[in-house]
Design a protein around this motif. Sequence first.
Motif, PDB file in Angstrom:
ATOM      1  N   MET A   1      20.077  16.562   9.436  1.00  0.00           N
ATOM      2  CA  MET A   1      20.294  18.373   9.201  1.00  0.00           C
ATOM      3  C   MET A   1      18.839  19.783   8.370  1.00  0.00           C
ATOM      4  N   ALA A   2      18.300  19.215   7.307  1.00  0.00           N
ATOM      5  CA  ALA A   2      17.074  20.172   7.247  1.00  0.00           C
ATOM      6  C   ALA A   2      15.841  19.903   7.834  1.00  0.00           C
ATOM      7  N   LEU A   3      15.829  18.134   8.155  1.00  0.00           N
ATOM      8  CA  LEU A   3      14.701  18.341   8.982  1.00  0.00           C
ATOM      9  C   LEU A   3      14.579  19.065  10.594  1.00  0.00           C
ATOM     10  N   PHE A   4      16.272  19.437  10.881  1.00  0.00           N
ATOM     11  CA  PHE A   4      16.480  19.423  12.218  1.00  0.00           C
ATOM     12  C   PHE A   4      16.540  20.907  12.693  1.00  0.00           C
TER      13      PHE A   4
ATOM     14  N   ALA B   1      21.753  28.881   7.535  1.00  0.00           N
ATOM     15  CA  ALA B   1      23.390  29.197   7.062  1.00  0.00           C
ATOM     16  C   ALA B   1      23.947  27.688   7.292  1.00  0.00           C
ATOM     17  N   SER B   2      23.589  27.232   7.841  1.00  0.00           N
ATOM     18  CA  SER B   2      23.746  25.661   7.990  1.00  0.00           C
ATOM     19  C   SER B   2      23.478  24.947   7.625  1.00  0.00           C
ATOM     20  N   THR B   3      22.771  24.822   7.637  1.00  0.00           N
ATOM     21  CA  THR B   3      21.599  23.776   6.532  1.00  0.00           C
ATOM     22  C   THR B   3      21.877  24.048   4.886  1.00  0.00           C
ATOM     23  N   THR B   4      21.727  25.382   4.948  1.00  0.00           N
ATOM     24  CA  THR B   4      22.625  25.639   3.596  1.00  0.00           C
ATOM     25  C   THR B   4      23.574  25.260   2.543  1.00  0.00           C
TER      26      THR B   4
ATOM     27  N   LEU C   1      25.829  22.783   4.473  1.00  0.00           N
ATOM     28  CA  LEU C   1      26.094  21.579   4.210  1.00  0.00           C
ATOM     29  C   LEU C   1      24.875  20.958   3.670  1.00  0.00           C
ATOM     30  N   SER C   2      23.949  21.266   2.295  1.00  0.00           N
ATOM     31  CA  SER C   2      23.635  21.046   1.630  1.00  0.00           C
ATOM     32  C   SER C   2      24.511  20.992   0.222  1.00  0.00           C
ATOM     33  N   SER C   3      25.273  22.611   0.160  1.00  0.00           N
ATOM     34  CA  SER C   3      26.078  23.056  -1.220  1.00  0.00           C
ATOM     35  C   SER C   3      27.292  21.741  -0.566  1.00  0.00           C
ATOM     36  N   MET C   4      27.352  21.114   0.181  1.00  0.00           N
ATOM     37  CA  MET C   4      29.099  20.470   0.233  1.00  0.00           C
ATOM     38  C   MET C   4      28.474  19.008   0.485  1.00  0.00           C
ATOM     39  N   TYR C   5      26.562  18.747   0.207  1.00  0.00           N
ATOM     40  CA  TYR C   5      26.922  17.632  -0.430  1.00  0.00           C
ATOM     41  C   TYR C   5      26.630  17.668  -1.637  1.00  0.00           C
TER      42      TYR C   5
ATOM     43  N   VAL D   1      28.301  19.463  -3.878  1.00  0.00           N
ATOM     44  CA  VAL D   1      30.151  19.165  -4.739  1.00  0.00           C
ATOM     45  C   VAL D   1      30.684  18.002  -4.338  1.00  0.00           C
ATOM     46  N   SER D   2      29.775  17.397  -3.479  1.00  0.00           N
ATOM     47  CA  SER D   2      30.787  16.113  -3.098  1.00  0.00           C
ATOM     48  C   SER D   2      31.923  15.968  -2.653  1.00  0.00           C
ATOM     49  N   THR D   3      32.154  17.002  -1.246  1.00  0.00           N
ATOM     50  CA  THR D   3      32.951  17.166  -0.291  1.00  0.00           C
ATOM     51  C   THR D   3      32.832  15.284   0.092  1.00  0.00           C
ATOM     52  N   ARG D   4      34.615  15.244   0.414  1.00  0.00           N
ATOM     53  CA  ARG D   4      35.048  14.030   0.590  1.00  0.00           C
ATOM     54  C   ARG D   4      34.416  12.625   0.269  1.00  0.00           C
ATOM     55  N   GLY D   5      33.794  12.736  -0.211  1.00  0.00           N
ATOM     56  CA  GLY D   5      33.050  11.786  -0.958  1.00  0.00           C
ATOM     57  C   GLY D   5      32.319  11.301  -0.654  1.00  0.00           C
ATOM     58  N   ILE D   6      31.419  12.212   0.029  1.00  0.00           N
ATOM     59  CA  ILE D   6      30.253  12.160   0.505  1.00  0.00           C
ATOM     60  C   ILE D   6      28.621  12.017  -1.177  1.00  0.00           C
ATOM     61  N   HIS D   7      28.468  10.570  -0.553  1.00  0.00           N
ATOM     62  CA  HIS D   7      27.704  10.433  -1.543  1.00  0.00           C
ATOM     63  C   HIS D   7      25.738   9.716  -1.299  1.00  0.00           C
ATOM     64  N   THR D   8      25.860   9.587   0.183  1.00  0.00           N
ATOM     65  CA  THR D   8      24.952   9.483   0.726  1.00  0.00           C
ATOM     66  C   THR D   8      23.640  11.162   1.489  1.00  0.00           C
ATOM     67  N   PRO D   9      22.573  11.273   1.137  1.00  0.00           N
ATOM     68  CA  PRO D   9      22.461  12.400   1.463  1.00  0.00           C
ATOM     69  C   PRO D   9      21.646  12.007   3.663  1.00  0.00           C
ATOM     70  N   ASN D  10      22.446  11.061   4.060  1.00  0.00           N
ATOM     71  CA  ASN D  10      21.578  10.865   5.453  1.00  0.00           C
ATOM     72  C   ASN D  10      21.729  12.229   5.863  1.00  0.00           C
TER      73      ASN D  10
END
Length: 103
Positions: A76-79, A51-54, A56-60, A62-71
């Motif tokens: 989060m997806a790997l760990f 759930a947390s990975t999903t 965070l991926s959804s927030m990326y 929709v570009s929440t808070r101007g996040i444009h780099t998938p670091n």
Amino acid sequence: MSRPSDGQDIEKGNVDMTRNTATNDTEAGSILARRPSRIANAAPVGVLAFASTTWLSSMYNVSTRGIHTPNVVVGMALFCGGLTQLMASMWEFPRGNVFGATA
């Protein structure tokens, strides 16, 4: 095969078992039951990781808070999404929860 009587629960290991010690075989009509596991239920950890990975991926996406780099998403997806779910499935297998081990 006989059905357990009232008060006996196969899944919790509360079934009496008659074993022939000479042949190391159970008598006809008895039910083999596993011992209860001392390992905690790992399903909440696996669900939290998914759930947390999903989320965070959804927030990326929709570009929440101007996040444009998938670091953050990659870490989060790997760990959390990968490693934690793998460990949760390894904990579910000895408990006898095949669905939790493969999901």
